[in-house]
Design a protein around this motif. Sequence first.
Motif, PDB file in Angstrom:
ATOM      1  N   ILE A 176       6.525  46.292  59.799  1.00 61.20           N
ATOM      2  CA  ILE A 176       7.321  45.431  60.769  1.00 61.20           C
ATOM      3  C   ILE A 176       7.668  43.746  60.463  1.00 61.20           C
ATOM      4  N   ILE A 177       6.085  43.354  60.138  1.00 61.86           N
ATOM      5  CA  ILE A 177       6.034  42.180  59.853  1.00 61.86           C
ATOM      6  C   ILE A 177       6.703  41.693  58.676  1.00 61.86           C
ATOM      7  N   ALA A 178       6.697  42.718  57.383  1.00 63.14           N
ATOM      8  CA  ALA A 178       7.192  42.664  56.181  1.00 63.14           C
ATOM      9  C   ALA A 178       8.732  42.311  56.506  1.00 63.14           C
ATOM     10  N   ALA A 179       9.482  43.161  57.305  1.00 64.65           N
ATOM     11  CA  ALA A 179      10.634  42.959  57.652  1.00 64.65           C
ATOM     12  C   ALA A 179      11.168  42.007  58.326  1.00 64.65           C
ATOM     13  N   GLY A 185       9.835  42.284  48.679  1.00 65.77           N
ATOM     14  CA  GLY A 185       8.519  42.969  47.689  1.00 65.77           C
ATOM     15  C   GLY A 185       7.595  43.623  48.798  1.00 65.77           C
ATOM     16  N   GLU A 186       7.528  42.645  49.982  1.00 64.26           N
ATOM     17  CA  GLU A 186       6.195  43.242  50.945  1.00 64.26           C
ATOM     18  C   GLU A 186       7.044  44.602  51.779  1.00 64.26           C
ATOM     19  N   ILE A 187       8.224  44.557  51.882  1.00 61.81           N
ATOM     20  CA  ILE A 187       8.880  45.669  52.509  1.00 61.81           C
ATOM     21  C   ILE A 187       8.614  46.939  51.513  1.00 61.81           C
ATOM     22  N   LEU A 188       8.908  46.677  50.304  1.00 55.79           N
ATOM     23  CA  LEU A 188       8.800  48.028  49.572  1.00 55.79           C
ATOM     24  C   LEU A 188       7.165  48.451  49.370  1.00 55.79           C
ATOM     25  N   TRP A 189       6.401  47.370  49.395  1.00 59.20           N
ATOM     26  CA  TRP A 189       5.123  47.794  49.178  1.00 59.20           C
ATOM     27  C   TRP A 189       4.478  48.525  50.439  1.00 59.20           C
ATOM     28  N   SER A 191       6.252  49.939  52.895  1.00 57.27           N
ATOM     29  CA  SER A 191       6.823  51.089  53.171  1.00 57.27           C
ATOM     30  C   SER A 191       6.354  52.166  52.324  1.00 57.27           C
ATOM     31  N   ALA A 192       5.926  51.833  51.081  1.00 56.34           N
ATOM     32  CA  ALA A 192       5.507  52.990  50.254  1.00 56.34           C
ATOM     33  C   ALA A 192       3.912  53.385  50.907  1.00 56.34           C
ATOM     34  N   ASP A 193       3.203  52.365  51.259  1.00 55.79           N
ATOM     35  CA  ASP A 193       2.122  52.843  51.913  1.00 55.79           C
ATOM     36  C   ASP A 193       1.934  53.605  53.225  1.00 55.79           C
ATOM     37  N   LEU A 194       3.106  53.386  54.090  1.00 53.94           N
ATOM     38  CA  LEU A 194       3.628  54.193  55.243  1.00 53.94           C
ATOM     39  C   LEU A 194       3.939  55.461  54.721  1.00 53.94           C
ATOM     40  N   LEU A 195       4.707  55.421  53.989  1.00 52.41           N
ATOM     41  CA  LEU A 195       5.197  57.036  53.548  1.00 52.41           C
ATOM     42  C   LEU A 195       4.060  57.874  52.931  1.00 52.41           C
ATOM     43  N   TYR A 196       3.215  57.273  52.295  1.00 53.76           N
ATOM     44  CA  TYR A 196       2.054  57.822  51.737  1.00 53.76           C
ATOM     45  C   TYR A 196       1.150  58.518  52.836  1.00 53.76           C
ATOM     46  N   HIS A 197       0.755  57.597  53.763  1.00 52.50           N
ATOM     47  CA  HIS A 197      -0.085  57.881  55.075  1.00 52.50           C
ATOM     48  C   HIS A 197       0.568  59.082  55.825  1.00 52.50           C
ATOM     49  N   LEU A 198       1.887  58.756  56.112  1.00 51.06           N
ATOM     50  CA  LEU A 198       2.597  60.057  56.713  1.00 51.06           C
ATOM     51  C   LEU A 198       2.517  61.306  56.042  1.00 51.06           C
TER      52      LEU A 198
END
Length: 222
Positions: A176-179, A185-189, A191-198
């Motif tokens: 949310i903060i990145a968006a 770049g932060e959105i990509l990073w 989002s990847a972290d969020l997908l992984y933890h999901l």
Amino acid sequence: MNLDQVRFDERGLVPAIVQDAESGEVLMLAYMNGESLTRTLETGETHFWSRSRQELWHKGETSGNTQAVVAMRLDCDGDALLLRVLQKGVACHTGQYSCFYRNIESPMPSDGQESESSSLQRDADAGSLGEVLGGLARRIHERNVDRPESSYTAKLLNGGIDRILKKIGEESGEVIIAAKNHKRGEILWESADLLYHLMVMWEAEGVHPVDIARELAGRGRK
């Protein structure tokens, strides 16, 4: 699909492309005759015809690497099959997950092995989010089974669902903060972290990516 719509060649065979139902990754190409196709439909697991041995074979009968059929499709000409499966173990006799593991532009080492990081990079270079997520889901499952001490994934799973959910909450906030800051770049990073933890949470709760895909597909048909 009606069996009388399948156009077998002069040898009584039809090529069958086998695809991972979760990631979309192509796993192998084999051949079916009328008997193996019927056996596949009856048992729900793939059976093929071996052209070299001239006999019927049940995929994974000796190795345990069976393929549970999720869907079967026939192409427009009726002369090729597409099987979407849930692969147990690996599909290739070399030990690779897919038979299509060699990159022509960047040849594999002579021993045919590739590292975990290069495997993920290969999927990313192919441009398929489904293949990357499918590969990640398999690695998370492996960590869940093996629980190596050095694995961050294993530590998350050992910590239980509350620890995993806490990380999901943290990563959601970071996205949310990145968006809000419009930082790509932060959105990509994040989002990847969020997908992984999901996906770690899915593994802990026994949810497969194919289950999510079915839910999304079902919503699309409404």
